[in-house]
Enzyme design. Structure first.
Site, PDB file in Angstrom:
ATOM      1  N   GLY A   1      55.311 -12.538 -20.456  1.00  0.00           N
ATOM      2  CA  GLY A   1      55.529 -11.285 -19.640  1.00  0.00           C
ATOM      3  C   GLY A   1      54.432 -11.235 -18.383  1.00  0.00           C
TER       4      GLY A   1
ATOM      5  N   GLY B   1      51.004 -13.137 -19.798  1.00  0.00           N
ATOM      6  CA  GLY B   1      51.155 -14.640 -20.267  1.00  0.00           C
ATOM      7  C   GLY B   1      51.654 -15.587 -19.311  1.00  0.00           C
TER       8      GLY B   1
ATOM      9  CB  CYS C   1      47.124  -1.138 -18.100  1.00  0.00           C
ATOM     10  SG  CYS C   1      47.704  -2.639 -18.386  1.00  0.00           S
TER      11      CYS C   1
HETATM   12  C1  UDX Z   1      44.960  -1.746 -14.157  1.00  0.00           C
HETATM   13  C2  UDX Z   1      43.539  -2.159 -13.920  1.00  0.00           C
HETATM   14  O1  UDX Z   1      43.167  -2.043 -12.638  1.00  0.00           O
HETATM   15  C3  UDX Z   1      43.605  -3.802 -14.343  1.00  0.00           C
HETATM   16  O2  UDX Z   1      42.181  -4.186 -14.343  1.00  0.00           O
HETATM   17  C4  UDX Z   1      44.050  -3.862 -15.914  1.00  0.00           C
HETATM   18  O3  UDX Z   1      44.182  -5.076 -16.130  1.00  0.00           O
HETATM   19  C5  UDX Z   1      45.497  -3.291 -15.763  1.00  0.00           C
HETATM   20  O4  UDX Z   1      45.338  -2.111 -15.374  1.00  0.00           O
HETATM   21  P1  UDX Z   1      47.110  -1.896 -12.553  1.00  0.00           P
HETATM   22  O5  UDX Z   1      47.989  -0.987 -13.711  1.00  0.00           O
HETATM   23  O6  UDX Z   1      48.019  -3.211 -12.135  1.00  0.00           O
HETATM   24  O7  UDX Z   1      45.740  -2.402 -13.246  1.00  0.00           O
HETATM   25  O8  UDX Z   1      47.041  -1.097 -11.129  1.00  0.00           O
HETATM   26  P2  UDX Z   1      45.898  -0.323 -10.529  1.00  0.00           P
HETATM   27  O9  UDX Z   1      45.860  -1.238  -9.115  1.00  0.00           O
HETATM   28  O10 UDX Z   1      44.662  -0.454 -11.160  1.00  0.00           O
HETATM   29  O11 UDX Z   1      46.308   1.071  -9.981  1.00  0.00           O
HETATM   30  C6  UDX Z   1      46.745   1.966 -11.269  1.00  0.00           C
HETATM   31  C7  UDX Z   1      47.490   3.105 -10.886  1.00  0.00           C
HETATM   32  O12 UDX Z   1      46.443   4.121 -10.301  1.00  0.00           O
HETATM   33  C8  UDX Z   1      48.385   3.063  -9.732  1.00  0.00           C
HETATM   34  O13 UDX Z   1      49.500   3.992  -9.910  1.00  0.00           O
HETATM   35  C9  UDX Z   1      47.611   3.372  -8.236  1.00  0.00           C
HETATM   36  O14 UDX Z   1      48.531   3.707  -7.375  1.00  0.00           O
HETATM   37  C10 UDX Z   1      46.762   4.561  -8.688  1.00  0.00           C
HETATM   38  N1  UDX Z   1      45.502   4.489  -8.185  1.00  0.00           N
HETATM   39  C11 UDX Z   1      44.701   3.584  -7.830  1.00  0.00           C
HETATM   40  C12 UDX Z   1      45.218   5.761  -7.559  1.00  0.00           C
HETATM   41  O15 UDX Z   1      45.896   6.691  -7.593  1.00  0.00           O
HETATM   42  N2  UDX Z   1      43.982   5.849  -6.801  1.00  0.00           N
HETATM   43  C13 UDX Z   1      43.172   5.121  -6.621  1.00  0.00           C
HETATM   44  O16 UDX Z   1      42.220   4.988  -6.111  1.00  0.00           O
HETATM   45  C14 UDX Z   1      43.468   3.839  -7.156  1.00  0.00           C
END
Ligand code: UDX
Length: 556
Positions: free
Chosen positions: A13, A16, A298
């Site tokens: 996924g 992985g 996540c």
């Molecule tokens: C997150 C963690 O960052 C990562 O370390 C973990 O392994 C998996 O979960 P990800 O879900 O891929 O990663 O995205 P991320 O960039 O963290 O953004 C998460 C969400 O928060 C997005 O919907 C993004 O738009 C939102 N976000 C992010 C905000 O609304 N404001 C911000 O300032 C940052």
């Protein structure tokens, strides 16, 4: 530590696949296999079109899976990193394989990395917050049956704290050492996050064999990660740290979204507040962007897992504290929809609204827990004539399927509902009453100073309602064109549309002036991600409402 010659990832996924590819890239003498019982998914990993899109992934697959020469010099290291990638890779043997023969690959492995889904449990005890360990447990049973004695088992999936102790991976007379090695990569930047990881966390038992196993795994990462970035802890700390890292990041976003609500009612500007507080190095400037809340696979799942852990440990105050982060996230989405409906005189009857962005964040086609889905479902409740949805990276068929799954098949216009998925942004905005920006794609950003833009309206097949703006606006610099206008035909071929091959994606900025003249009056834009420069949008004539800023419709 014993030398590592063979690593098997179970679960092909988001975690992985890319992790295995980068480990294989930096360890050409180690054979890395990725197995999954889903044969269709494995076939796609073995094709030119892997099941996930991550910038740079295809290039690394060509080197590790196909053994082809490929220049890897565009993976630039951030400051403070010495690159360990040769400018142009030498010829090498492929050392990454994707297979559905789980038992055989497990039997050959020195290290088995378990990277299967651990979603939120839906039903039964802990339903709605506990982690569903069904897939993880099923895999450990296979591992216990087939792994060779002495193999190291690694929890790569996010699992509840103490899983390593509760897991029973044993065969009579055979002991398996279990390590925790959570993944911190983000969707959209997975390859860079893996190549230049800020830390590698390895949790092990504080015993001789635990330490030996941890150093064997550390040796795999040490081929490209500086040793000071490899952190070792006990297993439980490592398992918990993964949940806490995500909970803390999400908490920052929810905190800013709570402040955005205050800004909208006071005249303060949430971006200015974020800039002012982020200048304090103790706070830092990242993850302070207010908007319609966090999505992705996540954050919500991991916070709920933490909430459940606190509840089972009879710490209701702790559980309540973290649950508030999820509640605030829902509040952010609800507020945005309420604001949009209010702009449209509290009724969507007979109206079209356009949702720009379906992925949970920019530069990915991942739509898990995407705020856009909640917003579409909430808009549907208002009974509009049409909800147009566009995303530059999500395939329209995937969007339709997901909307059908999430909001019910009846939500799609083809089944009598109001949702229509578009592959062209201008078509999605044609004749619309309001544009809602739900993902921060660069394509949606406006360029400053576009007033007086002489570009022509784009669509060649305009209905009378689309010409509304021209007819009503005596200052409109754009003459309405005829249905067979050749200029429009030419421009139509350079539209901003869904890119089926993301590797060839060129970030073309949207022409908001074109959008303006094809919208219904008054041209509302609701920016849920703070991507627009409001003044220049207003110069075009739009009425803009942006999260965390007081709009024309808001009482101060
Ligand atoms: C997150 C963690 O960052 C990562 O370390 C973990 O392994 C998996 O979960 P990800 O879900 O891929 O990663 O995205 P991320 O960039 O963290 O953004 C998460 C969400 O928060 C997005 O919907 C993004 O738009 C939102 N976000 C992010 C905000 O609304 N404001 C911000 O300032 C940052």
């Amino acid at each position: 530590p014993p030398p590592v010659r063979n690593i098997c990832f179970i679960g092909a996924g988001f975690v992985g696949g890319p992790t295995a590819a980068v480990i294989a890239l930096h360890n050409p003498d180690v054979r890395v296999s990725v197995v999954d019982r889903d044969e269709k998914r494995i076939r796609r990993w073995n094709s030119k079109h892997p099941p996930i899109y991550e910038p740079g992934l295809n290039k690394i697959l060509r080197v590790t899976r196909d053994g082809s020469r490929e220049s890897l010099c565009d993976f630039k290291p951030p400051a403070g990193w010495e690159t360990r990638l040769s400018p142009s890779s030498k010829t090498r043997n492929p050392n990454l394989v994707f297979s559905s023969d789980v038992a055989r690959s497990v039997a050959q492995a020195d290290i088995v990395m378990v990277a299967v889904n651990t979603p939120t449990k839906r039903r039964g005890n802990g339903g709605g917050s506990a982690t569903d360990m069904a897939a993880f447990e099923a895999v450990t049973a296979t591992v216990a049956e087939h792994a060779r004695p002495g193999a190291i088992i690694v929890e790569k999936s996010t699992v509840p704290c103490r899983t390593s102790q509760l897991l029973a991976i044993h065969r009579p007379g055979v002991h398996f050492e279990i390590l925790s090695n959570p993944e911190f990569l983000s969707a959209g930047t997975a390859i860079n996050d893996l190549l230049y990881a800020n830390r590698i966390l390895i949790g092990a038992r504080n015993t001789e064999s635990g330490r030996r196993a941890a150093s064997a795994l550390a040796s795999v990462y040490a081929s490209w990660i500086p040793p000071e970035r490899i952190i070792t802890t006990n297993c439980f700390s490592s398992e918990l740290a993964k949940l806490v890292a995500n909970a803390m990041l999400a908490q920052r976003i929810s905190s800013m979204n709570s402040i955005a609500a205050i800004c909208e009612k006071t005249g303060a500007d949430v971006d200015e507040v974020a800039g002012a507080i982020g200048a304090d190095p103790r706070i830092g400037s990242k993850f302070l962007r207010a908007g319609i809340g966090f999505g992705g696979s996540c954050f919500k799942k991991d916070i709920l897992s933490l909430v459940y852990l606190a509840e089972t440990l009879v710490l209701p105050e702790v559980a309540q504290y973290w649950r508030a982060v999820v509640d605030m996230n829902e509040f952010a989405r609800n507020r945005f929809v309420t604001r949009a409906v209010k702009c449209l005189n509290n009724t969507l009857t007979g109206k079209k609204v356009t949702v720009l962005g379906f992925a949970f964040k920019k530069n990915t086609n991942d739509t898990r827990e995407s705020p856009a889905l909640d917003i579409i479902r909430a808009l549907e409740e208002e009974g509009p004539a049409e909800i147009a949805v566009y995303d530059p990276l999500c395939p329209p068929t995937q969007m339709s399927e997901e909307i059908g799954r999430f909001a019910g098949n009846g939500a799609l216009q083809s089944n009598g509902g109001s949702v229509v998925v578009y592959s062209d942004v201008y078509a999605a905005c044609r004749g619309t009453n309001a544009v809602l920006i739900t993902t921060e794609f660069d394509e949606f950003k406006n360029r400053a100073g576009r007033s007086g833009d002489q570009s022509r309206p784009l669509e060649s097949t305009q209905t009378p309602s689309m010409r509304l703006a021209h007819a009503e606006d005596p200052l409109c610099p754009i003459p309405p064109c005829s249905d067979d206008c050749p200029d429009c035909q030419v421009e139509a071929s350079s539209t901003l549309s869904f890119t089926s091959n993301p590797e060839q994606r060129r970030t073309t900025k949207m022409d908001w002036t074109k959008v303006y003249y094809h919208m219904r009056r008054p041209q509302w834009v609701l920016d849920g991600r703070g991507v627009l420069e409001i003044e220049s949008m207003e110069r075009i004539g739009f009425r803009v409402e942006s999260v965390g800023r007081c709009g024309a419709n808001q009482e101060v």
